[in-house]
Design an enzyme around this catalytic site. Structure first.
Site, PDB file in Angstrom:
ATOM      1  N   ARG A 143      14.742  24.152  -0.897  1.00  0.00           N
ATOM      2  CA  ARG A 143      15.627  24.781  -1.878  1.00  0.00           C
ATOM      3  C   ARG A 143      17.029  24.911  -1.296  1.00  0.00           C
ATOM      4  O   ARG A 143      17.205  25.537  -0.256  1.00  0.00           O
ATOM      5  CB  ARG A 143      15.103  26.172  -2.259  1.00  0.00           C
ATOM      6  CG  ARG A 143      13.803  26.135  -3.080  1.00  0.00           C
ATOM      7  CD  ARG A 143      14.016  25.477  -4.438  1.00  0.00           C
ATOM      8  NE  ARG A 143      12.780  25.259  -5.193  1.00  0.00           N
ATOM      9  CZ  ARG A 143      12.067  24.131  -5.192  1.00  0.00           C
ATOM     10  NH1 ARG A 143      12.437  23.090  -4.457  1.00  0.00           N
ATOM     11  NH2 ARG A 143      10.982  24.019  -5.924  1.00  0.00           N
ATOM     12  N   THR A 196      -0.080  22.591   0.856  1.00  0.00           N
ATOM     13  CA  THR A 196       0.491  23.947   0.946  1.00  0.00           C
ATOM     14  C   THR A 196      -0.071  24.865  -0.132  1.00  0.00           C
ATOM     15  O   THR A 196       0.139  26.072  -0.091  1.00  0.00           O
ATOM     16  CB  THR A 196       2.027  23.917   0.841  1.00  0.00           C
ATOM     17  OG1 THR A 196       2.387  23.164  -0.314  1.00  0.00           O
ATOM     18  CG2 THR A 196       2.654  23.289   2.068  1.00  0.00           C
ATOM     19  N   ASP A 204       9.112  13.710 -10.921  1.00  0.00           N
ATOM     20  CA  ASP A 204       7.925  14.289 -11.577  1.00  0.00           C
ATOM     21  C   ASP A 204       8.291  14.566 -13.032  1.00  0.00           C
ATOM     22  O   ASP A 204       8.397  15.716 -13.459  1.00  0.00           O
ATOM     23  CB  ASP A 204       7.517  15.593 -10.879  1.00  0.00           C
ATOM     24  CG  ASP A 204       7.208  15.385  -9.407  1.00  0.00           C
ATOM     25  OD1 ASP A 204       6.561  14.377  -9.070  1.00  0.00           O
ATOM     26  OD2 ASP A 204       7.623  16.220  -8.589  1.00  0.00           O
ATOM     27  N   LYS A 260      -1.419   9.679  -1.945  1.00  0.00           N
ATOM     28  CA  LYS A 260      -2.336  10.478  -1.108  1.00  0.00           C
ATOM     29  C   LYS A 260      -3.759   9.915  -1.093  1.00  0.00           C
ATOM     30  O   LYS A 260      -4.719  10.578  -1.476  1.00  0.00           O
ATOM     31  CB  LYS A 260      -2.358  11.939  -1.583  1.00  0.00           C
ATOM     32  CG  LYS A 260      -0.996  12.641  -1.496  1.00  0.00           C
ATOM     33  CD  LYS A 260      -1.111  14.125  -1.804  1.00  0.00           C
ATOM     34  CE  LYS A 260       0.189  14.894  -1.628  1.00  0.00           C
ATOM     35  NZ  LYS A 260       1.218  14.611  -2.632  1.00  0.00           N
ATOM     36  N   LYS A 264      10.695   9.305  -5.016  1.00  0.00           N
ATOM     37  CA  LYS A 264       9.274   9.548  -4.774  1.00  0.00           C
ATOM     38  C   LYS A 264       8.520   9.522  -6.100  1.00  0.00           C
ATOM     39  O   LYS A 264       8.822  10.285  -7.014  1.00  0.00           O
ATOM     40  CB  LYS A 264       9.038  10.899  -4.102  1.00  0.00           C
ATOM     41  CG  LYS A 264       7.561  11.105  -3.743  1.00  0.00           C
ATOM     42  CD  LYS A 264       7.277  12.477  -3.189  1.00  0.00           C
ATOM     43  CE  LYS A 264       7.002  13.468  -4.279  1.00  0.00           C
ATOM     44  NZ  LYS A 264       5.614  13.940  -4.347  1.00  0.00           N
ATOM     45  N   GLY A 290      12.878  17.723  -5.774  1.00  0.00           N
ATOM     46  CA  GLY A 290      12.605  17.477  -7.184  1.00  0.00           C
ATOM     47  C   GLY A 290      13.426  18.383  -8.069  1.00  0.00           C
ATOM     48  O   GLY A 290      14.576  18.094  -8.406  1.00  0.00           O
ATOM     49  N   ARG A 291      12.822  19.516  -8.453  1.00  0.00           N
ATOM     50  CA  ARG A 291      13.432  20.388  -9.456  1.00  0.00           C
ATOM     51  C   ARG A 291      14.845  20.867  -9.160  1.00  0.00           C
ATOM     52  O   ARG A 291      15.633  20.998 -10.098  1.00  0.00           O
ATOM     53  CB  ARG A 291      12.497  21.567  -9.740  1.00  0.00           C
ATOM     54  CG  ARG A 291      11.276  21.123 -10.549  1.00  0.00           C
ATOM     55  CD  ARG A 291      10.159  22.120 -10.485  1.00  0.00           C
ATOM     56  NE  ARG A 291       9.643  22.237  -9.124  1.00  0.00           N
ATOM     57  CZ  ARG A 291       8.683  23.075  -8.766  1.00  0.00           C
ATOM     58  NH1 ARG A 291       8.135  23.870  -9.653  1.00  0.00           N
ATOM     59  NH2 ARG A 291       8.254  23.103  -7.516  1.00  0.00           N
ATOM     60  N   ASP A 334       3.661   8.155  -3.437  1.00  0.00           N
ATOM     61  CA  ASP A 334       2.926   9.318  -2.915  1.00  0.00           C
ATOM     62  C   ASP A 334       1.586   9.447  -3.633  1.00  0.00           C
ATOM     63  O   ASP A 334       1.412  10.305  -4.490  1.00  0.00           O
ATOM     64  CB  ASP A 334       3.796  10.567  -3.114  1.00  0.00           C
ATOM     65  CG  ASP A 334       3.171  11.821  -2.522  1.00  0.00           C
ATOM     66  OD1 ASP A 334       2.294  11.694  -1.643  1.00  0.00           O
ATOM     67  OD2 ASP A 334       3.575  12.922  -2.934  1.00  0.00           O
ATOM     68  N   ASP A 388     -10.372   8.083   0.973  1.00  0.00           N
ATOM     69  CA  ASP A 388     -11.644   7.454   0.598  1.00  0.00           C
ATOM     70  C   ASP A 388     -12.205   6.786   1.857  1.00  0.00           C
ATOM     71  O   ASP A 388     -11.659   6.982   2.939  1.00  0.00           O
ATOM     72  CB  ASP A 388     -11.394   6.437  -0.549  1.00  0.00           C
ATOM     73  CG  ASP A 388     -12.607   6.290  -1.467  1.00  0.00           C
ATOM     74  OD1 ASP A 388     -13.732   6.101  -0.942  1.00  0.00           O
ATOM     75  OD2 ASP A 388     -12.431   6.359  -2.689  1.00  0.00           O
ATOM     76  N   ILE A 389     -13.257   6.006   1.712  1.00  0.00           N
ATOM     77  CA  ILE A 389     -13.780   5.321   2.894  1.00  0.00           C
ATOM     78  C   ILE A 389     -12.745   4.293   3.358  1.00  0.00           C
ATOM     79  O   ILE A 389     -11.926   3.819   2.552  1.00  0.00           O
ATOM     80  CB  ILE A 389     -15.158   4.658   2.638  1.00  0.00           C
ATOM     81  CG1 ILE A 389     -15.075   3.641   1.499  1.00  0.00           C
ATOM     82  CG2 ILE A 389     -16.226   5.708   2.358  1.00  0.00           C
ATOM     83  CD1 ILE A 389     -16.328   2.777   1.366  1.00  0.00           C
ATOM     84  N   PRO A 390     -12.751   3.967   4.672  1.00  0.00           N
ATOM     85  CA  PRO A 390     -11.711   3.092   5.217  1.00  0.00           C
ATOM     86  C   PRO A 390     -11.537   1.789   4.451  1.00  0.00           C
ATOM     87  O   PRO A 390     -10.412   1.361   4.172  1.00  0.00           O
ATOM     88  CB  PRO A 390     -12.186   2.842   6.658  1.00  0.00           C
ATOM     89  CG  PRO A 390     -12.948   4.081   7.010  1.00  0.00           C
ATOM     90  CD  PRO A 390     -13.651   4.495   5.734  1.00  0.00           C
ATOM     91  N   ASN A 391     -12.636   1.157   4.080  1.00  0.00           N
ATOM     92  CA  ASN A 391     -12.566  -0.129   3.397  1.00  0.00           C
ATOM     93  C   ASN A 391     -11.827  -0.016   2.053  1.00  0.00           C
ATOM     94  O   ASN A 391     -11.002  -0.863   1.702  1.00  0.00           O
ATOM     95  CB  ASN A 391     -14.007  -0.636   3.178  1.00  0.00           C
ATOM     96  CG  ASN A 391     -14.042  -2.038   2.630  1.00  0.00           C
ATOM     97  OD1 ASN A 391     -13.464  -2.944   3.227  1.00  0.00           O
ATOM     98  ND2 ASN A 391     -14.681  -2.206   1.493  1.00  0.00           N
ATOM     99  N   THR A 392     -12.106   1.044   1.328  1.00  0.00           N
ATOM    100  CA  THR A 392     -11.483   1.233   0.013  1.00  0.00           C
ATOM    101  C   THR A 392      -9.997   1.541   0.157  1.00  0.00           C
ATOM    102  O   THR A 392      -9.153   1.018  -0.587  1.00  0.00           O
ATOM    103  CB  THR A 392     -12.206   2.373  -0.742  1.00  0.00           C
ATOM    104  OG1 THR A 392     -13.561   1.983  -0.921  1.00  0.00           O
ATOM    105  CG2 THR A 392     -11.567   2.664  -2.086  1.00  0.00           C
TER     106      THR A 392
END
Ligand code: C5P
Length: 224
Positions: free
Chosen positions: A175, A115, A10, A61, A32, A204-205, A59, A64-68
């Site tokens: 952590r 989260t 990130d 995420k 990632k 990440g951090r 990642d 949308d609609i299944p086709n897209t």
């Protein structure tokens, strides 16, 4: 056993991201790349990172609609991702079509509940009951839809693993010991998450912001 650590890259600029990756690549199992990275650096950025030779977790995420979603899944074959994410709340048909459209061997995992949402936020979106109940409900749906697994917290992964023995579970928000937030009781270490059934540890951090990222990554790897 291969290294389960996936470094969350990130980082807003591509060259520092590549420099960080060069430093830590011997101690991680993959990278990632999230929405921020993809929007900032696009196709070029993903290829640049992929050329560094580690498996890529894209990642994005999808929701949308299944086709897209199926078409988007096909469009990312060019990056040969090892892992991709979709939102379980997109529903069973969306997840089935996402899995069907994914490249062979690519793990498709579902995000259950972000989260960042607390019980009040969930209620405001029409979801009643605890966050755990919602995580388990959506994990069951992802399983029924034929996905490989879900993204879940280190607190939830044990519970999810019990219900889904051969699932593939991606755990962020970790952590390492002593890498404190003030609230030590709620901190899950990479080792504890692994012991509770995590397949992939997203970190990440604790690595990227460490004074010595190579040493930080090496130390985390050593705990596993
Ligand atoms: O906190 P850290 O920098 O290790 O986060 C690593 C990655 O995991 C980030 O890309 C972040 O968006 C993601 N994350 C998440 N859920 C959390 C905590 C972090 O998806 N609860």
């Amino acid at each position: 056993m291969s290294n389960p650590i996936f470094l969350a890259l990130d980082i807003p600029h591509l060259e520092p991201a590549k420099a960080l990756l060069s430093k830590v690549k011997a101690h991680i199992g993959g990278v990632k790349l999230g929405l921020e990275f993809f929007c900032a650096h696009g196709s070029h950025g993903v290829h640049e990172i992929a050329h560094m030779g580690l498996p890529i977790f894209l990642d994005l995420k999808f929701h949308d609609i299944p086709n897209t979603v199926a078409a988007a899944m096909q469009a990312i074959h060019v990056y040969q991702p090892a892992i991709v994410t979709v939102h379980a709340s997109g529903g069973r048909a969306m997840m089935e079509d996402a899995k069907a459209a994914a490249a062979e061997g690519c793990k498709v995992v579902a995000v259950t509940t972000l989260t960042s949402l607390d019980a009040n936020d969930l209620t405001a979106t029409g979801v009643y009951g605890s966050a755990e109940t919602q995580v388990m409900r959506l994990a069951e749906l992802a399983h029924a839809a034929g996905l490989d697994g879900v993204v879940c917290s280190g607190h939830e992964v044990g519970m999810v693993r019990k219900a889904w023995r051969d699932g593939y579970f991606v755990v962020p928000g970790l952590r390492p010991n002593g890498g404190g937030t003030g609230d030590q009781k709620r901190v899950v270490t990479p080792r504890a998450a692994r012991d509770n059934g995590a397949s992939v540890l997203v970190i990440g951090r604790p690595i990227s912001r460490a004074e010595d990222p190579t040493e930080a990554a090496r130390a985390i790897e050593a705990t596993l």
